[in-house]
Design an enzyme around this catalytic site. Structure first.
Site, short mmCIF file in Angstrom:
data_model
loop_
_atom_site.label_atom_id
_atom_site.label_comp_id
_atom_site.label_asym_id
_atom_site.label_seq_id
_atom_site.Cartn_x
_atom_site.Cartn_y
_atom_site.Cartn_z
N GLU A 222 0.80 -1.23 0.00
CA GLU A 222 0.00 0.00 0.00
C GLU A 222 0.83 1.28 0.00
O GLU A 222 0.65 2.17 0.84
CB GLU A 222 -0.95 0.00 1.20
CG GLU A 222 -2.02 -1.04 1.05
CD GLU A 222 -3.24 -0.83 1.95
OE1 GLU A 222 -4.30 -1.35 1.61
OE2 GLU A 222 -3.14 -0.12 2.97
N GLU B 48 -5.59 -8.12 -1.57
CA GLU B 48 -6.32 -8.01 -0.30
C GLU B 48 -7.77 -7.65 -0.59
O GLU B 48 -8.04 -6.75 -1.39
CB GLU B 48 -5.75 -6.89 0.59
CG GLU B 48 -4.52 -7.25 1.36
CD GLU B 48 -4.12 -6.17 2.35
OE1 GLU B 48 -4.99 -5.45 2.89
OE2 GLU B 48 -2.90 -6.04 2.58
C1 BG6 Z 1 -4.74 -2.89 4.38
C2 BG6 Z 1 -3.46 -3.32 5.02
O1 BG6 Z 1 -4.70 -1.55 4.34
O2 BG6 Z 1 -5.95 -3.07 5.03
C3 BG6 Z 1 -3.63 -4.38 6.11
O3 BG6 Z 1 -2.51 -3.74 4.08
C4 BG6 Z 1 -4.89 -4.08 6.90
O4 BG6 Z 1 -2.45 -4.42 6.86
C5 BG6 Z 1 -6.09 -4.10 5.99
O5 BG6 Z 1 -5.06 -4.95 7.98
C6 BG6 Z 1 -7.44 -3.92 6.66
O6 BG6 Z 1 -7.43 -2.79 7.48
P1 BG6 Z 1 -7.83 -2.89 9.00
O7 BG6 Z 1 -7.62 -1.52 9.52
O8 BG6 Z 1 -9.26 -3.31 9.03
O9 BG6 Z 1 -6.92 -3.89 9.60
#
Ligand code: BG6
Length: 483
Positions: free
Chosen positions: A198, A379
């Site tokens: 990211e 993701e």
């Molecule tokens: C992404 C990151 O931004 O979102 C992760 O790469 C992160 O590390 C994921 O966990 C979800 O965000 P959150 O704040 O719900 O954990």
């Protein structure tokens, strides 16, 4: 072809400081995230500090550190990264569960300070490498392709404290040496690498190690990361001709709030500002509109001779991104890259994230139109409150529905729009600590971990209903997405 392509890489993804734990074991050094407290949707995470006068203090995790303050650990504070959800001691069990679901790949990040505890030692920490040797060999035993994030928004703490993190070019050399250590150790075993996570959304002391968080510091730091990425790709390709390199971008489709041309242009500019980072790394050069962004933000970038040539010669082989939500913008919107205004057409998760599966098809098309490089949805997932029933079962139908709808959109992008997308790694396949809030109760996994927001619990793993559902999805190569 009506479904996912043959060989599609199905799997899950995690990050070391949210999952691994073992923070003072195996010679691991302190990591930038080790000073972050837990928070909640209402209470921002903090970095615990020793202030200039020696007293205790804290600061918002995305803010600048007060002058003279340094990160400091205190015994009476709970720091989520120290235990994560203890992959360090559960790796065999967790990988076995991934194999049972039929994972074709597993994306995980190596903890930089486990390999170079201070970031700038002459030799790597052999015990740290041995931990990842075991993990990688275990994955290969089950024919699961390891996909490594070299740096998931983190630095060894020493590099933050002594060199001000990515504001220093010295850190480029440290990163390249660290990456080369991994390439030499894992060539022949690991084909897919992400140089950063990211990169368009990183910010704050724990993520980029700079004491200040103004635009000038931020874009200069990111320039150094661009250079570091290209240098790593150069060496990576020399050592591993078949390897493929990506970087991960945080994407959320940004819609115009209305059809007022001014709103449409505002949304266009916001989106472009977020895609700036991918433009540089995928096309290999700073885009024309850099001038507009840097003028507006008063940034004067310092480049060394050769930086531009390097970035041009060693761009990304594929483009990977996270997608959780979409957002809107209008002519008065004043949000940063990851912000956005609400969309009345989308439902919100319990953490206020708009749910918009079609936005994922938008993003896939937009990226493919723009770069014509293979894509990877690295993701995606739903952070939700899970209830454990009296018999131990967990009926996460909401998660199944969320994933099914997003996977349908990827399928349409591949089969109808002919976008080249070669993998999907669902975020947080085993429950882990939230990055944004530091909470445990914001869960993403197919596998439940018995642990609460203060790190208490047995750490026992159990399957949620989504576990068997995802197993079926993988077994049918995505042709059965029914739920
Ligand atoms: C992404 C990151 O931004 O979102 C992760 O790469 C992160 O590390 C994921 O966990 C979800 O965000 P959150 O704040 O719900 O954990």
């Amino acid at each position: 072809m009506t479904s996912y392509p043959e060989g599609f890489l199905w799997g899950g993804a995690t990050a070391d400081f949210q999952y691994e734990g073992g923070f003072n074991e195996g010679g691991r050094g302190l990591l930038s995230h080790d000073f972050e407290t837990a928070g909640s949707a209402e209470k921002t995470r903090q970095i615990s500090l020793k202030l200039k006068d020696g007293s205790r203090g804290t600061v918002d995790y995305r803010a600048s550190l007060p002058d003279g303050a340094e990160a400091c650990l205190y015994d009476d504070i709970y720091y989520p990264s120290h235990q994560g959800t203890d992959f360090y001691h559960h790796w065999q069990e967790d990988i076995k569960l991934m194999a049972e679901m039929g994972f074709k790949t597993y994306r995980f990040s190596i903890c930089w300070s486990r390999i170079y505890p201070n970031g700038d030692e002459v030799k790597p920490n052999e015990e740290g490498l041995q931990f990842y040797d075991k993990v990688i060999d275990e994955l290969l035993k089950y024919k699961i392709e390891p996909l490594i994030t070299i740096c998931h928004d983190e630095l060894p703490y020493h590099l933050c404290k002594e060199y001000d993190g990515w504001s220093s070019r010295y850190v480029i050399d440290c990163y390249v040496k660290y990456a080369q250590t991994l390439f030499e150790r894992y060539k022949g075993k690991v084909k897919y690498w992400l140089t950063f996570n990211e990169i368009n959304a990183v910010g704050g002391y724990a993520q980029i190690g700079t004491h200040k968080q103004d635009h000038q510091t931020h874009y200069q730091a990111v320039h150094h990361m661009f250079v570091a990425s290209s240098r790593a790709i150069k060496i990576g390709h020399e050592l591993m001709p078949n390897a493929m390199f990506g970087t991960m971008f945080a994407l959320s489709e940004i819609y115009p709030a209305t059809c007022d041309p001014e709103d449409i242009f505002a949304a266009y500019c916001k989106r472009r500002e977020s895609l700036f980072f991918a433009d540089v790394m995928a096309r290999g050069e700073y885009p024309n509109y850099t001038h507009e962004i840097f003028t507006r933000k008063n940034v004067q970038l310092h480049k060394e001779p050769g930086d531009d040539e390097l970035i041009k010669l060693y761009p990304l082989d594929f483009v990977s991104f996270s997608y959780y939500r979409s957002t809107t913008a209008n002519k008065n919107s004043d949000f940063d890259i990851m912000g956005g205004d609400v969309n009345p057409y989308c439902e919100l998760t319990k953490w206020g994230w708009p749910v918009d599966p079609l936005g994922l098809r938008f993003c896939l098309n937009r990226l493919y139109d723009r770069y014509q490089k293979p894509l990877f949805v690295i993701e995606n997932g739903l952070g939700a409150l899970d209830e454990v029933e009296a018999d131990g079962s967990i009926h996460d139908t909401y998660r199944i529905e969320y994933l099914a709808k997003h996977l349908q959109q990827i399928r349409d992008a591949i089969t109808i729009d002919k976008v080249d997308c070669f993998g999907y790694t669902m975020w947080g396949n085993t429950d882990l600590v939230s990055l944004g809030t530091g909470e445990m109760k914001k869960r993403y996994g197919f596998v439940y971990v018995d642990m609460d927001d203060q790190g208490n619990g047995t750490l026992k793993r159990s399957k949620k209903d989504s576990f068997d559902w995802y197993k079926k999805v993988i077994a049918t190569n995505g042709s059965d997405l029914d739920y």
